[in-house]
Design a protein around this motif. Structure first.
Motif, PDB file in Angstrom:
ATOM      1  N   SER A   1      16.619 -22.976  23.909  1.00 36.78           N
ATOM      2  CA  SER A   1      17.354 -23.478  25.067  1.00 36.78           C
ATOM      3  C   SER A   1      16.593 -24.619  25.747  1.00 36.78           C
ATOM      4  N   GLU A   2      15.276 -24.691  25.527  1.00 38.73           N
ATOM      5  CA  GLU A   2      14.491 -25.799  26.081  1.00 38.73           C
ATOM      6  C   GLU A   2      15.009 -27.137  25.560  1.00 38.73           C
ATOM      7  N   LEU A   3      15.315 -27.197  24.270  1.00 37.29           N
ATOM      8  CA  LEU A   3      15.867 -28.415  23.688  1.00 37.29           C
ATOM      9  C   LEU A   3      17.277 -28.661  24.216  1.00 37.29           C
ATOM     10  N   ILE A   4      18.091 -27.625  24.265  1.00 36.91           N
ATOM     11  CA  ILE A   4      19.474 -27.752  24.735  1.00 36.91           C
ATOM     12  C   ILE A   4      19.513 -28.254  26.177  1.00 36.91           C
ATOM     13  N   LEU A   5      18.631 -27.726  27.011  1.00 34.76           N
ATOM     14  CA  LEU A   5      18.616 -28.102  28.423  1.00 34.76           C
ATOM     15  C   LEU A   5      18.151 -29.536  28.650  1.00 34.76           C
ATOM     16  N   ASN A   6      17.506 -30.133  27.675  1.00 37.80           N
ATOM     17  CA  ASN A   6      16.980 -31.487  27.815  1.00 37.80           C
ATOM     18  C   ASN A   6      17.699 -32.508  26.934  1.00 37.80           C
TER      19      ASN A   6
ATOM     20  N   PRO B   1      27.123 -24.326  18.111  1.00 38.99           N
ATOM     21  CA  PRO B   1      26.633 -22.933  18.151  1.00 38.99           C
ATOM     22  C   PRO B   1      26.040 -22.457  16.826  1.00 38.99           C
ATOM     23  N   ASP B   2      26.414 -23.097  15.723  1.00 37.80           N
ATOM     24  CA  ASP B   2      25.901 -22.702  14.409  1.00 37.80           C
ATOM     25  C   ASP B   2      24.556 -23.346  14.081  1.00 37.80           C
ATOM     26  N   ALA B   3      24.072 -24.237  14.942  1.00 35.47           N
ATOM     27  CA  ALA B   3      22.807 -24.932  14.683  1.00 35.47           C
ATOM     28  C   ALA B   3      21.633 -23.955  14.757  1.00 35.47           C
ATOM     29  N   LEU B   4      20.756 -24.056  13.778  1.00 35.12           N
ATOM     30  CA  LEU B   4      19.529 -23.264  13.762  1.00 35.12           C
ATOM     31  C   LEU B   4      18.409 -24.155  14.294  1.00 35.12           C
ATOM     32  N   ILE B   5      17.862 -23.790  15.453  1.00 39.62           N
ATOM     33  CA  ILE B   5      16.860 -24.609  16.119  1.00 39.62           C
ATOM     34  C   ILE B   5      15.523 -23.875  16.101  1.00 39.62           C
ATOM     35  N   ILE B   6      14.520 -24.523  15.515  1.00 43.16           N
ATOM     36  CA  ILE B   6      13.186 -23.926  15.388  1.00 43.16           C
ATOM     37  C   ILE B   6      12.162 -24.959  15.834  1.00 43.16           C
ATOM     38  N   ARG B   7      11.162 -24.503  16.583  1.00 43.87           N
ATOM     39  CA  ARG B   7      10.063 -25.403  16.937  1.00 43.87           C
ATOM     40  C   ARG B   7       8.840 -25.034  16.116  1.00 43.87           C
ATOM     41  N   ARG B   8       8.293 -26.042  15.426  1.00 49.88           N
ATOM     42  CA  ARG B   8       7.044 -25.882  14.686  1.00 49.88           C
ATOM     43  C   ARG B   8       6.107 -26.972  15.174  1.00 49.88           C
TER      44      ARG B   8
ATOM     45  N   LYS C   1       4.640 -29.737  17.218  1.00 53.05           N
ATOM     46  CA  LYS C   1       5.114 -30.674  18.228  1.00 53.05           C
ATOM     47  C   LYS C   1       6.570 -31.082  18.042  1.00 53.05           C
ATOM     48  N   ASN C   2       7.258 -30.522  17.051  1.00 54.86           N
ATOM     49  CA  ASN C   2       8.630 -30.937  16.762  1.00 54.86           C
ATOM     50  C   ASN C   2       9.617 -29.787  16.791  1.00 54.86           C
ATOM     51  N   TRP C   3      10.844 -30.129  17.175  1.00 55.27           N
ATOM     52  CA  TRP C   3      11.990 -29.249  17.005  1.00 55.27           C
ATOM     53  C   TRP C   3      12.661 -29.637  15.689  1.00 55.27           C
TER      54      TRP C   3
ATOM     55  N   VAL D   1      16.278 -28.987  13.701  1.00 51.70           N
ATOM     56  CA  VAL D   1      17.632 -28.479  13.883  1.00 51.70           C
ATOM     57  C   VAL D   1      18.350 -28.563  12.540  1.00 51.70           C
ATOM     58  N   ASP D   2      18.699 -27.402  11.994  1.00 56.42           N
ATOM     59  CA  ASP D   2      19.430 -27.341  10.731  1.00 56.42           C
ATOM     60  C   ASP D   2      20.891 -27.052  11.030  1.00 56.42           C
ATOM     61  N   ILE D   3      21.757 -27.970  10.600  1.00 58.71           N
ATOM     62  CA  ILE D   3      23.199 -27.817  10.826  1.00 58.71           C
ATOM     63  C   ILE D   3      23.949 -28.655   9.788  1.00 58.71           C
ATOM     64  N   ASP D   4      25.006 -28.088   9.242  1.00 59.69           N
ATOM     65  CA  ASP D   4      25.885 -28.812   8.308  1.00 59.69           C
ATOM     66  C   ASP D   4      25.121 -29.531   7.199  1.00 59.69           C
ATOM     67  N   ASP D   5      24.203 -28.828   6.551  1.00 59.69           N
ATOM     68  CA  ASP D   5      23.432 -29.363   5.422  1.00 59.69           C
ATOM     69  C   ASP D   5      22.567 -30.571   5.783  1.00 59.69           C
ATOM     70  N   CYS D   6      22.177 -30.665   7.059  1.00 65.27           N
ATOM     71  CA  CYS D   6      21.219 -31.704   7.416  1.00 65.27           C
ATOM     72  C   CYS D   6      20.193 -31.127   8.392  1.00 65.27           C
ATOM     73  N   GLU D   7      19.035 -31.772   8.434  1.00 67.94           N
ATOM     74  CA  GLU D   7      17.976 -31.355   9.346  1.00 67.94           C
ATOM     75  C   GLU D   7      17.615 -32.541  10.236  1.00 67.94           C
ATOM     76  N   ILE D   8      17.650 -32.292  11.541  1.00 75.22           N
ATOM     77  CA  ILE D   8      17.306 -33.307  12.536  1.00 75.22           C
ATOM     78  C   ILE D   8      15.948 -32.939  13.104  1.00 75.22           C
ATOM     79  N   THR D   9      15.018 -33.894  13.144  1.00 78.09           N
ATOM     80  CA  THR D   9      13.672 -33.671  13.668  1.00 78.09           C
ATOM     81  C   THR D   9      13.541 -34.387  15.008  1.00 78.09           C
ATOM     82  N   VAL D  10      13.166 -33.598  16.045  1.00 80.52           N
ATOM     83  CA  VAL D  10      13.053 -34.139  17.408  1.00 80.52           C
ATOM     84  C   VAL D  10      11.666 -33.825  17.948  1.00 80.52           C
ATOM     85  N   ASN D  11      10.985 -34.834  18.503  1.00 85.37           N
ATOM     86  CA  ASN D  11       9.688 -34.596  19.133  1.00 85.37           C
ATOM     87  C   ASN D  11       9.896 -33.718  20.362  1.00 85.37           C
ATOM     88  N   ALA D  12       9.098 -32.663  20.489  1.00 87.14           N
ATOM     89  CA  ALA D  12       9.284 -31.671  21.547  1.00 87.14           C
ATOM     90  C   ALA D  12       8.835 -32.164  22.916  1.00 87.14           C
ATOM     91  N   TYR D  13       8.048 -33.216  22.970  1.00 87.91           N
ATOM     92  CA  TYR D  13       7.532 -33.705  24.254  1.00 87.91           C
ATOM     93  C   TYR D  13       8.331 -34.883  24.783  1.00 87.91           C
TER      94      TYR D  13
END
Length: 83
Positions: free
Chosen positions: A5-10, A46-53, A55-57, A59-71
């Motif tokens: 939810s930290e990613l969702i809220l930002n 709602p089907d997105a799988l969001i994992i933080r490893r 410094k990055n988030w 997001v796996d959704i619809d056969d793609c992965e999006i990489t987002v810097n957590a800071y």
């Protein structure tokens, strides 16, 4: 453990660089005007799988992965998930 939810809220802070736009469009074969809005919509799914490893988030959704810097909430890259 991090709460996705930290990613969702930002999501309003989500952005990318000019090179990031080119890289994401190329990697996902996208033909959209605004890559950030496209990614934001995928992350909010709602089907997105969001994992933080580290410094990055990731997001796996619809056969793609999006990489987002957590800071900085910069979309670093996105690519298709190979099956």
């Amino acid at each position: 453990m991090y709460d996705s939810s930290e990613l969702i809220l930002n999501l309003d802070k989500l952005h990318t660089t000019d090179l990031g736009v080119v890289r994401i469009k190329r990697n996902l074969s996208l033909d959209v005007d605004d890559v950030v809005i496209w990614c934001r919509n995928k992350i909010q799914n709602p089907d997105a799988l969001i994992i933080r490893r580290g410094k990055n988030w990731y997001v796996d959704i619809d056969d793609c992965e999006i990489t987002v810097n957590a800071y900085s909430y910069t979309i670093i890259t996105a690519h298709k998930i190979k099956k």
